[in-house]
Design a protein around this motif. Structure first.
Motif, PDB file in Angstrom:
ATOM      1  N   MET A   1       0.842  -1.179   0.000  1.00 14.31           N
ATOM      2  CA  MET A   1       0.000   0.000   0.000  1.00 14.31           C
ATOM      3  C   MET A   1       0.886   1.241   0.000  1.00 14.31           C
ATOM      4  O   MET A   1       1.775   1.382   0.818  1.00 14.31           O
ATOM      5  N   SER A   2       0.676   2.120  -0.944  1.00 16.95           N
ATOM      6  CA  SER A   2       1.481   3.330  -0.994  1.00 16.95           C
ATOM      7  C   SER A   2       0.692   4.513  -0.442  1.00 16.95           C
ATOM      8  O   SER A   2      -0.532   4.523  -0.454  1.00 16.95           O
ATOM      9  N   LYS A   3       1.445   5.480   0.044  1.00 16.83           N
ATOM     10  CA  LYS A   3       0.857   6.684   0.609  1.00 16.83           C
ATOM     11  C   LYS A   3       1.546   7.882  -0.029  1.00 16.83           C
ATOM     12  O   LYS A   3       2.764   7.880  -0.198  1.00 16.83           O
ATOM     13  N   GLU A   4       0.771   8.899  -0.394  1.00 15.07           N
ATOM     14  CA  GLU A   4       1.318  10.078  -1.056  1.00 15.07           C
ATOM     15  C   GLU A   4       1.142  11.319  -0.185  1.00 15.07           C
ATOM     16  O   GLU A   4       0.112  11.493   0.455  1.00 15.07           O
ATOM     17  N   TYR A   5       2.173  12.161  -0.208  1.00 12.61           N
ATOM     18  CA  TYR A   5       2.162  13.417   0.530  1.00 12.61           C
ATOM     19  C   TYR A   5       2.578  14.528  -0.426  1.00 12.61           C
ATOM     20  O   TYR A   5       3.540  14.373  -1.175  1.00 12.61           O
ATOM     21  N   VAL A   6       1.873  15.653  -0.373  1.00 14.55           N
ATOM     22  CA  VAL A   6       2.187  16.783  -1.244  1.00 14.55           C
ATOM     23  C   VAL A   6       2.635  17.967  -0.384  1.00 14.55           C
ATOM     24  O   VAL A   6       1.957  18.348   0.569  1.00 14.55           O
ATOM     25  N   PHE A   7       3.783  18.513  -0.738  1.00 13.67           N
ATOM     26  CA  PHE A   7       4.309  19.724  -0.094  1.00 13.67           C
ATOM     27  C   PHE A   7       4.252  20.843  -1.115  1.00 13.67           C
ATOM     28  O   PHE A   7       4.713  20.698  -2.239  1.00 13.67           O
ATOM     29  N   LYS A   8       3.696  22.001  -0.709  1.00 14.16           N
ATOM     30  CA  LYS A   8       3.531  23.116  -1.639  1.00 14.16           C
ATOM     31  C   LYS A   8       4.188  24.410  -1.175  1.00 14.16           C
ATOM     32  O   LYS A   8       4.295  25.349  -1.949  1.00 14.16           O
ATOM     33  N   ALA A   9       4.630  24.496   0.067  1.00 11.43           N
ATOM     34  CA  ALA A   9       5.094  25.772   0.617  1.00 11.43           C
ATOM     35  C   ALA A   9       6.365  26.275  -0.056  1.00 11.43           C
ATOM     36  O   ALA A   9       6.415  27.397  -0.541  1.00 11.43           O
ATOM     37  N   SER A  10       7.406  25.476  -0.076  1.00  8.66           N
ATOM     38  CA  SER A  10       8.682  25.907  -0.639  1.00  8.66           C
ATOM     39  C   SER A  10       8.694  25.708  -2.150  1.00  8.66           C
ATOM     40  O   SER A  10       8.992  26.603  -2.910  1.00  8.66           O
ATOM     41  N   SER A  11       8.410  24.514  -2.574  1.00 10.24           N
ATOM     42  CA  SER A  11       8.253  24.167  -3.980  1.00 10.24           C
ATOM     43  C   SER A  11       7.389  22.911  -4.012  1.00 10.24           C
ATOM     44  O   SER A  11       7.303  22.188  -3.024  1.00 10.24           O
ATOM     45  N   ARG A  12       6.757  22.668  -5.099  1.00 14.56           N
ATOM     46  CA  ARG A  12       5.828  21.530  -5.167  1.00 14.56           C
ATOM     47  C   ARG A  12       6.602  20.221  -5.208  1.00 14.56           C
ATOM     48  O   ARG A  12       7.324  19.943  -6.157  1.00 14.56           O
ATOM     49  N   VAL A  13       6.411  19.417  -4.159  1.00 14.29           N
ATOM     50  CA  VAL A  13       7.097  18.135  -4.045  1.00 14.29           C
ATOM     51  C   VAL A  13       6.066  17.070  -3.676  1.00 14.29           C
ATOM     52  O   VAL A  13       5.253  17.267  -2.771  1.00 14.29           O
ATOM     53  N   LEU A  14       6.106  15.956  -4.385  1.00 18.02           N
ATOM     54  CA  LEU A  14       5.271  14.810  -4.082  1.00 18.02           C
ATOM     55  C   LEU A  14       6.176  13.738  -3.491  1.00 18.02           C
ATOM     56  O   LEU A  14       7.186  13.381  -4.091  1.00 18.02           O
ATOM     57  N   VAL A  15       5.821  13.244  -2.306  1.00 17.74           N
ATOM     58  CA  VAL A  15       6.567  12.170  -1.658  1.00 17.74           C
ATOM     59  C   VAL A  15       5.673  10.942  -1.627  1.00 17.74           C
ATOM     60  O   VAL A  15       4.527  11.018  -1.179  1.00 17.74           O
ATOM     61  N   ILE A  16       6.200   9.830  -2.115  1.00 15.33           N
ATOM     62  CA  ILE A  16       5.449   8.579  -2.135  1.00 15.33           C
ATOM     63  C   ILE A  16       6.188   7.562  -1.272  1.00 15.33           C
ATOM     64  O   ILE A  16       7.370   7.290  -1.496  1.00 15.33           O
ATOM     65  N   LEU A  17       5.497   7.057  -0.255  1.00 19.13           N
ATOM     66  CA  LEU A  17       6.021   5.975   0.572  1.00 19.13           C
ATOM     67  C   LEU A  17       5.336   4.695   0.142  1.00 19.13           C
ATOM     68  O   LEU A  17       4.113   4.594   0.175  1.00 19.13           O
ATOM     69  N   ASP A  18       6.130   3.724  -0.278  1.00 18.83           N
ATOM     70  CA  ASP A  18       5.586   2.459  -0.755  1.00 18.83           C
ATOM     71  C   ASP A  18       6.437   1.322  -0.202  1.00 18.83           C
ATOM     72  O   ASP A  18       7.482   0.999  -0.768  1.00 18.83           O
ATOM     73  N   GLY A  19       6.020   0.780   0.923  1.00 23.57           N
ATOM     74  CA  GLY A  19       6.787  -0.301   1.550  1.00 23.57           C
ATOM     75  C   GLY A  19       8.161   0.180   1.966  1.00 23.57           C
ATOM     76  O   GLY A  19       8.295   1.036   2.828  1.00 23.57           O
ATOM     77  N   ASN A  20       9.202  -0.343   1.306  1.00 27.35           N
ATOM     78  CA  ASN A  20      10.576   0.041   1.623  1.00 27.35           C
ATOM     79  C   ASN A  20      11.139   1.060   0.645  1.00 27.35           C
ATOM     80  O   ASN A  20      12.357   1.219   0.554  1.00 27.35           O
ATOM     81  N   ASN A  21      10.289   1.751  -0.084  1.00 25.04           N
ATOM     82  CA  ASN A  21      10.746   2.770  -1.025  1.00 25.04           C
ATOM     83  C   ASN A  21      10.174   4.127  -0.661  1.00 25.04           C
ATOM     84  O   ASN A  21       9.024   4.242  -0.264  1.00 25.04           O
ATOM     85  N   LEU A  22      11.017   5.143  -0.826  1.00 23.71           N
ATOM     86  CA  LEU A  22      10.610   6.534  -0.652  1.00 23.71           C
ATOM     87  C   LEU A  22      10.944   7.229  -1.957  1.00 23.71           C
ATOM     88  O   LEU A  22      12.087   7.178  -2.404  1.00 23.71           O
ATOM     89  N   GLU A  23       9.944   7.832  -2.569  1.00 22.94           N
ATOM     90  CA  GLU A  23      10.164   8.520  -3.836  1.00 22.94           C
ATOM     91  C   GLU A  23       9.877   9.998  -3.666  1.00 22.94           C
ATOM     92  O   GLU A  23       8.852  10.384  -3.107  1.00 22.94           O
TER      93      GLU A  23
END
Length: 110
Positions: A1-23
């Motif tokens: 199961m993957s989870k997505e996080y969006v950061f917009k304050a400094s610059s637009r960044v999408l972080v995806i946590l998927d098991g043992n991977n961080l993108e």
């Protein structure tokens, strides 16, 4: 199961946590860090996490120190590499930054 996080304050960044991977995906043409590539990190290769809280005047950051598979060098030792594994966030995004930090630290046993 993957989870997505969006950061917009400094610059637009999408972080995806998927098991043992961080993108870390950097979005948008007019962002201030447009030269940085997207980065997929095996969480098992993360050796430490640096975290600074955001306040009213400064962005906070999450910085992941990563041991690469290539010749045993540490990414994060040069300015360019450090930026690839750093996520900047604003005060309103602090809660999701802490959630990512806690998840990664639980996986690496800190």
């Amino acid at each position: 199961m993957s989870k997505e996080y969006v950061f917009k304050a400094s610059s637009r960044v999408l972080v995806i946590l998927d098991g043992n991977n961080l993108e870390i995906q950097r979005k948008g043409f007019l962002r201030r860090d447009f030269t940085l590539p997207d980065r997929k990190i095996d969480i098992n290769n993360i050796t430490s996490v640096k975290y600074r809280k955001a306040d009213a005047f400064n962005y906070g950051y999450l910085y992941f120190k990563v041991k690469t598979d290539e010749i045993g060098i540490w990414s994060g030792d040069t300015g360019e590499e450090r930026k690839e594994t750093t996520i900047w966030f604003g005060k309103k995004e602090q809660k999701i930054a802490e959630e990512i930090k806690n998840y990664v630290e639980s996986k690496i046993g800190v």
